[in-house]
Motif scaffolding. Structure first.
Motif, PDB file in Angstrom:
ATOM      1  N   LEU A 153     -37.708  75.251  -5.624  1.00 52.71           N
ATOM      2  CA  LEU A 153     -36.836  75.708  -4.586  1.00 52.71           C
ATOM      3  C   LEU A 153     -35.320  75.747  -4.778  1.00 52.71           C
ATOM      4  CD1 LEU A 153     -37.304  74.363  -1.061  1.00 52.71           C
ATOM      5  CD2 LEU A 153     -38.094  73.219  -3.079  1.00 52.71           C
ATOM      6  N   SER A 154     -34.497  76.520  -3.708  1.00 52.11           N
ATOM      7  CA  SER A 154     -33.174  76.370  -3.790  1.00 52.11           C
ATOM      8  C   SER A 154     -32.516  76.665  -5.097  1.00 52.11           C
ATOM      9  CB  SER A 154     -32.788  74.933  -2.875  1.00 52.11           C
ATOM     10  OG  SER A 154     -33.388  74.961  -1.704  1.00 52.11           O
ATOM     11  N   ARG A 161     -39.833  84.722  -4.292  1.00 52.47           N
ATOM     12  CA  ARG A 161     -39.084  84.216  -3.120  1.00 52.47           C
ATOM     13  C   ARG A 161     -37.798  83.412  -3.775  1.00 52.47           C
ATOM     14  NH1 ARG A 161     -43.183  79.035  -2.827  1.00 52.47           N
ATOM     15  NH2 ARG A 161     -44.493  80.824  -2.499  1.00 52.47           N
ATOM     16  N   ALA A 216     -53.915  77.955  -3.858  1.00 47.85           N
ATOM     17  CA  ALA A 216     -53.893  76.621  -3.594  1.00 47.85           C
ATOM     18  C   ALA A 216     -53.131  75.762  -4.417  1.00 47.85           C
ATOM     19  CB  ALA A 216     -55.140  76.138  -3.325  1.00 47.85           C
ATOM     20  N   ALA A 217     -52.740  76.036  -5.636  1.00 49.78           N
ATOM     21  CA  ALA A 217     -52.496  75.412  -6.644  1.00 49.78           C
ATOM     22  C   ALA A 217     -51.673  76.205  -7.675  1.00 49.78           C
ATOM     23  CB  ALA A 217     -53.398  74.576  -7.571  1.00 49.78           C
ATOM     24  N   LYS A 231     -58.715  68.737  -5.997  1.00 49.45           N
ATOM     25  CA  LYS A 231     -57.995  69.388  -4.908  1.00 49.45           C
ATOM     26  C   LYS A 231     -58.589  70.309  -3.829  1.00 49.45           C
ATOM     27  CE  LYS A 231     -52.986  70.182  -5.546  1.00 49.45           C
ATOM     28  NZ  LYS A 231     -51.892  70.482  -6.566  1.00 49.45           N
ATOM     29  N   VAL A 249     -42.089  61.907   2.636  1.00 51.64           N
ATOM     30  CA  VAL A 249     -41.664  62.859   1.946  1.00 51.64           C
ATOM     31  C   VAL A 249     -41.991  64.137   2.463  1.00 51.64           C
ATOM     32  CG1 VAL A 249     -42.219  64.046  -0.324  1.00 51.64           C
ATOM     33  CG2 VAL A 249     -42.161  61.672  -0.162  1.00 51.64           C
ATOM     34  N   PHE A 252     -42.702  68.252   2.185  1.00 45.42           N
ATOM     35  CA  PHE A 252     -42.738  69.554   1.211  1.00 45.42           C
ATOM     36  C   PHE A 252     -42.448  70.815   1.873  1.00 45.42           C
ATOM     37  CE2 PHE A 252     -45.253  67.994  -2.732  1.00 45.42           C
ATOM     38  CZ  PHE A 252     -45.481  66.677  -2.173  1.00 45.42           C
ATOM     39  N   VAL A 282     -33.814  72.660  -6.633  1.00 42.35           N
ATOM     40  CA  VAL A 282     -34.597  71.513  -6.225  1.00 42.35           C
ATOM     41  C   VAL A 282     -36.239  71.670  -7.010  1.00 42.35           C
ATOM     42  CG1 VAL A 282     -36.052  70.665  -4.364  1.00 42.35           C
ATOM     43  CG2 VAL A 282     -33.556  71.300  -4.162  1.00 42.35           C
ATOM     44  N   PRO A 290     -43.700  72.581  -6.519  1.00 43.65           N
ATOM     45  CA  PRO A 290     -42.820  73.311  -5.817  1.00 43.65           C
ATOM     46  C   PRO A 290     -41.422  73.537  -6.597  1.00 43.65           C
ATOM     47  CG  PRO A 290     -43.910  72.475  -4.311  1.00 43.65           C
ATOM     48  CD  PRO A 290     -44.221  71.442  -5.265  1.00 43.65           C
ATOM     49  N   PHE A 303     -39.857  69.710  -7.591  1.00 42.09           N
ATOM     50  CA  PHE A 303     -40.715  68.343  -7.081  1.00 42.09           C
ATOM     51  C   PHE A 303     -41.362  67.790  -8.301  1.00 42.09           C
ATOM     52  CE2 PHE A 303     -41.242  67.867  -2.480  1.00 42.09           C
ATOM     53  CZ  PHE A 303     -40.742  68.869  -1.962  1.00 42.09           C
ATOM     54  N   ARG A 341     -36.455  77.812   3.993  1.00 42.37           N
ATOM     55  CA  ARG A 341     -37.191  76.652   3.120  1.00 42.37           C
ATOM     56  C   ARG A 341     -36.526  75.200   3.475  1.00 42.37           C
ATOM     57  NH1 ARG A 341     -41.172  78.944  -0.090  1.00 42.37           N
ATOM     58  NH2 ARG A 341     -41.199  81.096   0.080  1.00 42.37           N
ATOM     59  N   GLU A 342     -35.424  75.174   3.388  1.00 39.31           N
ATOM     60  CA  GLU A 342     -34.500  74.046   3.413  1.00 39.31           C
ATOM     61  C   GLU A 342     -34.793  73.382   4.667  1.00 39.31           C
ATOM     62  OE1 GLU A 342     -33.714  71.710   1.179  1.00 39.31           O
ATOM     63  OE2 GLU A 342     -33.557  73.016  -0.690  1.00 39.31           O
ATOM     64  N   PHE A 386     -58.784  69.688   0.106  1.00 45.52           N
ATOM     65  CA  PHE A 386     -58.334  70.771   1.083  1.00 45.52           C
ATOM     66  C   PHE A 386     -59.849  70.830   2.174  1.00 45.52           C
ATOM     67  CE2 PHE A 386     -54.507  71.949   0.144  1.00 45.52           C
ATOM     68  CZ  PHE A 386     -54.056  72.388  -1.403  1.00 45.52           C
ATOM     69  N   ARG A 439     -44.689  64.469  -6.776  1.00 42.81           N
ATOM     70  CA  ARG A 439     -44.789  64.810  -5.209  1.00 42.81           C
ATOM     71  C   ARG A 439     -43.244  64.493  -4.548  1.00 42.81           C
ATOM     72  NH1 ARG A 439     -49.860  66.555  -4.594  1.00 42.81           N
ATOM     73  NH2 ARG A 439     -49.432  66.511  -1.983  1.00 42.81           N
ATOM     74  N   ARG A 440     -42.353  64.443  -5.107  1.00 42.24           N
ATOM     75  CA  ARG A 440     -41.050  63.918  -4.501  1.00 42.24           C
ATOM     76  C   ARG A 440     -39.840  65.101  -5.072  1.00 42.24           C
ATOM     77  NH1 ARG A 440     -43.955  59.662  -5.127  1.00 42.24           N
ATOM     78  NH2 ARG A 440     -44.326  58.316  -3.300  1.00 42.24           N
ATOM     79  N   PRO A 441     -39.006  65.187  -4.169  1.00 41.57           N
ATOM     80  CA  PRO A 441     -38.049  66.461  -4.513  1.00 41.57           C
ATOM     81  C   PRO A 441     -36.975  65.785  -5.394  1.00 41.57           C
ATOM     82  CG  PRO A 441     -37.962  65.850  -2.233  1.00 41.57           C
ATOM     83  CD  PRO A 441     -39.190  64.815  -2.741  1.00 41.57           C
ATOM     84  N   GLU A 491     -46.658  62.824   4.138  1.00 43.97           N
ATOM     85  CA  GLU A 491     -46.259  63.972   3.434  1.00 43.97           C
ATOM     86  C   GLU A 491     -46.266  65.034   4.622  1.00 43.97           C
ATOM     87  OE1 GLU A 491     -47.591  63.573  -1.092  1.00 43.97           O
ATOM     88  OE2 GLU A 491     -48.810  64.873   0.189  1.00 43.97           O
ATOM     89  N   GLU A 542     -43.371  74.555   1.448  1.00 45.28           N
ATOM     90  CA  GLU A 542     -44.049  74.974  -0.119  1.00 45.28           C
ATOM     91  C   GLU A 542     -45.462  74.608  -0.496  1.00 45.28           C
ATOM     92  OE1 GLU A 542     -41.488  76.254  -1.655  1.00 45.28           O
ATOM     93  OE2 GLU A 542     -40.286  75.737   0.141  1.00 45.28           O
ATOM     94  N   PHE A 574     -53.522  80.126   4.139  1.00 44.82           N
ATOM     95  CA  PHE A 574     -52.359  81.438   3.647  1.00 44.82           C
ATOM     96  C   PHE A 574     -52.308  82.569   4.271  1.00 44.82           C
ATOM     97  CE2 PHE A 574     -54.522  78.530   0.339  1.00 44.82           C
ATOM     98  CZ  PHE A 574     -53.278  77.803  -0.262  1.00 44.82           C
TER      99      PHE A 574
END
Lengths: 432, 197, 325
Positions: free
Chosen positions: A204-205, A423, A177-178, B5, B169, B171, A218, A202, A220, B138-139, B9, A223-225, B129, B174, B179
């Motif tokens: 990625l790419s 990944r 979760a984190a 967090k 925004v 995500f 990329v 996160p 974050f 992913r992209e 959740f 909370r923004r990419p 979000e 990601e 899960f």
């Protein structure tokens, strides 16, 4: 089957019209579905201090992984020659080895080691190429082994080896979760991983520059990419200008001057190019649908990308000069995140068929499509610089792992498991 | 950090449960599969409970699932109740069909409340979000998540909310909340979360 | 009258001349009219003989002169031929008159000089007879001679003709014989040719039969050889295909042609690249495959001639059709 038919025809012709003294020609139209048998003999070493790595072992692993070779097990070897002149060919004919690699390691006075090696053809009983020698530090034994693998591979396949290349990938470790996200770089065989950047948000790419010195990715923040460029050797990191919405999918142009990327600052995701030196941004697509996942053609004239402008995601080609767009993929429920082989001949995509996501290969010349993988939730294909292998991410036992499939679909292997979810592999170019 | 967090959740799970409960018409195979396959996580467990009782609409939201949340994140819940938050109990997570970005009818009531709040509080800012399930690349999922966030934003602006109050925004896939690699988890992950800044 | 004088020669001269003229004129008239009118009655030879006698005996030295005169008269007569013809009747009448007068005078003179005349006439008759006889004899002789000669000539001619005829006949016969011979020869030649042709045909037919048999046998052998070659070839093909490991960059359509030498034992003695694919690795793997195939034991059992013809040296065309690319 086909070859037999040819022979029958040939023989029929012979019987009917050709006098007895005609030259007999036998045509062979098919070959063995067999890997080239190679014996990699443990390299000789007479020193007292143990060696840091088994060079021959690494070479053998490399060659086996390529899917082109089969190895003669060490335990079957009747002798362990360390130079070509010691090779007793009949032994190796008996073991059905076509080629034998022999080598030797000697300690130099300065703490380095001299590694010599020779490749011999058992059938012709001749050495292939020359006897080579490398002087290496103990910490570079793996590099030396990969270097030798590259040479042998090229001598036996005619294709440049890619064993000395590296891979980038992202891991998500810890609490699901984190998790902690880590961008890592490792040898192409997955060994010697190093963390490039680590974050609670996160990543990625990842993408390599054409010369392999820089990476883009990329990550974050708040909370923004954001898109970052980083010099691998120094770790120097540069954040590109951030726009509202998406900042994603960076892809280096073949000349290293531009970055293709995806921004949604003008409302929906579009492909842009960014001149890295001038920071000039140029919008390349203009469509209300999703346009993303750009990747440059090897010559830099075109950018292939994913778009759902046709209703579902498919691959399109964008002409960099004219910005005209044409559809490239037509098979499968959808095709996304395409990559071209370095020769431009094949397009690798993530294709969905019957709800399953697999890596597919489309022949750009014939249009023929072949699904290469049967694993689960396959994605993020990345092609080796010699075009022989595709590394991709898949899910095994609810865990993300990296796997490799040969472009012909015949060879498959998984990379050694790392911590956490693995990944987003990115195969490096050749390092000049 | 991790505690808060977790609470978040839990809330998400609760909302999901509620949404699932009152949107049986909208949910297709995705939700029916939930009951069959079960779920690994606590949040999806609660979602299962809710899905089971079809007519337990709002009341179901105050059921055992809530108490379990309170048990886990007592402080947060207590704070909310003290402030008499106008958005107390209003869902902040909205779910989507596979590869779709259409706001479900079931989300309208809650979104209307958020719209009222934003109209009444022009200084308030929200970030929508968007998220996608793990399937697909992913992209592309980043784009899909954004498209969902924008769908919600459009819904709010139609209600009269100023676009300047809203940021979208994505995500992508990601940051999942479930899960498993099954329909139940994927349904929970295809979402837009409303976050007040 | 003087000219009736018995001593004078003038009367006989005139008579002679007149006679000559008459003869000449009559002859020429006869000559001239000869074609149209019946010939004048032949004079008795005696008259002619008399005139000839007279001219011969009496004129003597004046012969040339007389001849000249005669020629002149003849010329004149010729000149006056038409006129003469016209006055013929008149002249004949005159002539008749003159003859009657002459006859009367003659009678008288004859009577007067009978003796003399008789004697003379007798003498002359005798002489003339003699001459005439001699002449006749001569003439007869001549005639006979001529006749004889003619007969001889005719005989000779006849003989010649006959000879010629005979010769021609002989020649003709000879030619006929030769022609016949020639024909015979040709017939023989033709016959021979036909016979020979027949023989040739027969021989050819026989040869063809032999050839057909030989061909059938050869064909049978070839089929057998073909079968042997095919079975060994397919063996070699299979064995090489089973050990031919293509390099990964091999593509359908790449072609390498090797020349392989076999020993009768089936062992590969030589491997040479005849035509390269252009890719040394592709070529090398083809060569490797041949070495890997190793000895083809089955070749040792193949008939030596078949081995020599087919397998002493073969070509292998490596032409992949089964590759993905």
């Amino acid at each position: 089957m086909k070859s037999k038919f040819v022979l029958v025809v040939l023989m029929a012709l012979l019987t009917l019209s050709i006098p007895a003294r005609a030259q007999l020609v036998i045509e062979i139209t098919s070959g063995a579905d067999q890997l080239l048998p190679v014996a990699v003999v443990p390299f000789g070493y007479t020193g007292s201090t143990p060696l840091p790595e088994d060079v021959a072992g690494i070479v053998q692993s490399d060659l086996l992984r390529s899917g082109v070779f089969q190895a003669i097990p060490r335990e079957n070897m009747l002798s362990l020659p360390t130079s070509a002149k010691d090779v007793f060919y009949r032994d190796w004919r008996l073991l059905k080895a076509d080629y034998v690699l022999v080598g030797n390691v000697d300690a130099n006075a300065n703490g380095t080691y001299r590694i010599t090696y020779e490749l011999v053809n058992v059938l012709t009983q001749k050495r292939v190429g020359n006897k080579e020698a490398l002087d290496v530090k103990p910490s570079n034994f793996r590099d030396a082994a990969h270097f030798i693998s590259d040479k042998i591979y090229e001598q036996l396949t005619g294709i440049r080896g890619a064993f000395s290349t590296r891979i980038l990938y992202v891991t998500a470790e810890g609490n699901k979760a984190a998790p902690t996200f880590k961008l890592q770089v490792a040898d192409a065989d997955g060994y010697r991983p190093q963390v490039v950047v680590s974050s609670q948000e996160p990543i990625l790419s990842p993408s390599w520059s054409a010369d392999g010195r820089y990476i883009a990715y990329v990550m974050f923040r708040n909370r923004r990419p954001n898109i970052f460029i980083q010099e691998l050797a120094t770790g120097k990191q540069q954040q590109l200008a951030q726009f509202r919405g998406l900042n994603g999918a960076p892809a280096w142009s073949p000349d290293g001057k531009k970055l293709a990327l995806v921004l949604s600052k003008d409302n929906n995701p579009e492909i842009y190019t960014l001149d890295i030196a001038t920071k000039k941004l140029e919008r390349m697509t203009n469509h209300y649908s999703i346009d993303t996942e750009p990747s440059w053609e090897p010559d830099g004239n075109g950018i292939i990308f994913t778009s759902d402008r046709g209703g579902n995601p498919q691959i399109y080609r964008l002409d960099v000069k004219s910005k005209s767009v044409e559809r490239v993929t037509f098979e499968g429920e959808l095709n996304t995140r395409a990559r071209l082989t370095p020769d431009g001949r094949y397009l690798v995509t993530v294709q969905k068929n019957d709800g399953n996501y697999h890596i597919a290969l489309q022949d750009m010349k014939t249009g023929r499509v072949q699904v290469l993988t049967q694993t689960y939730l396959d994605e993020s294909p990345s092609i080796a610089p010699n075009g022989s292998m595709v590394m991709y991410a898949t899910t095994e036992n609810s865990k993300g792992i990296l796997a490799v499939v040969s472009v012909d679909g015949l060879v498959k292997y998984k990379l050694p498991s790392a911590d956490g979810d693995v990944r987003e592999p990115a195969w490096s170019p050749y390092f000049k | 950090m991790s505690v808060s967090k977790l609470g978040k959740f839990a809330v998400v799970g609760l909302s999901a449960a509620w949404l699932a409960g009152c949107s049986t018409t909208a949910t297709e195979s995705d939700n029916s599969a939930v009951a069959e396959e079960g779920a690994a996580t606590e949040t999806t467990e609660s979602a299962d409970d809710m899905a089971a009782s079809d007519d337990a609409t709002y009341a179901a939201g105050e059921d055992g699932a809530v108490s379990s949340v309170i048990v886990e994140d007592e402080e947060a819940m207590a704070a909310q109740m003290q402030d008499v938050d106008p958005l107390a109990g209003v869902s902040t997570v909205f779910y989507f069909d596979f590869d779709k970005s259409i706001v479900r009818p079931a989300a309208r009531e809650a979104l209307a409340k958020h719209a009222d709040f934003l109209i009444n509080n022009p200084d308030a800012r929200i970030v929508l979000e968007g998220h996608a399930d793990e399937r697909g690349t992913r992209e592309y999922n980043m784009a899909l998540g954004e498209r969902r966030a924008k769908a919600v934003m459009r819904y709010l602006t139609i209600q009269g909310v100023a676009a300047s109050q809203i940021e979208t925004v994505s995500f992508g896939e990601e940051v999942p909340v479930a899960f498993g690699h099954d329909d139940a988890s994927w349904q929970l992950n295809r979402r837009v979360e409303v976050r007040y800044e | 009258m003087r000219w009736t004088d018995k001593e004078s020669y003038s009367l006989p001269v005139v008579l002679a001349i007149g006679l000559h003229v008459i003869i000449l004129v009559g002859g020429s008239v006869g000559l001239v009219l000869g074609d149209d009118e019946p010939p004048a009655p032949k004079r008795p030879p005696i008259v002619n003989a008399t005139i000839v006698d007279v001219s011969d005996t009496i004129i003597g030295k004046r012969e040339a002169e007389l001849r000249q005169a005669a020629a002149q008269a003849q010329q004149e007569a010729q000149k006056k031929a038409k006129e003469a013809a016209r006055k013929k009747a008149e002249r004949e009448a005159l002539e008749k008159q003159r003859r009657q007068a002459q006859a009367a005078q003659k009678k008288r003179e004859a009577a007067e000089r009978k003796a003399e005349a008789d004697r003379r006439a007798l003498l002359e008759r005798e002489k003339a007879e003699k001459a005439r006889k001699a002449e006749a004899a001569k003439k007869k002789a001549q005639q006979e001679q001529a006749k004889k000669e003619k007969a001889q000539q005719e005989a000779e001619q006849k003989k010649r003709l006959e000879e010629k005829k005979r010769a021609e006949e002989e020649k003709r016969k000879r030619q006929e014989q030769e022609r016949a011979k020639e024909l015979e020869r040709q017939r023989q030649l033709e016959a021979k040719a036909i016979a020979e042709a027949e023989e040739a045909r027969r021989r050819q037919a026989e040869a063809e039969v032999q050839k057909a048999i030989a061909e059938e046998e050869a064909k049978q052998l070839r089929i057998e050889e073909g079968q042997a070659v095919q079975s060994i070839s397919s063996l070699i093909m299979d064995r090489i295909a089973s050990v031919w490991i293509r390099p990964p960059n091999a593509r359908n359509g790449m072609k390498t042609k090797l020349r392989i030498g076999f020993l009768p034992s089936g062992e590969v003695s030589t491997v040479d690249v005849l035509e390269s694919s252009g890719d040394s690795l592709f070529d090398q793997r083809a060569k490797d495959a041949v070495v890997k195939m190793g000895r083809v034991e089955e070749l040792a059992d193949v008939d030596y001639a078949i081995f020599e013809r087919n397998f002493r040296q073969i070509e292998l065309l490596f032409n992949p059709q089964d590759l993905r690319n």
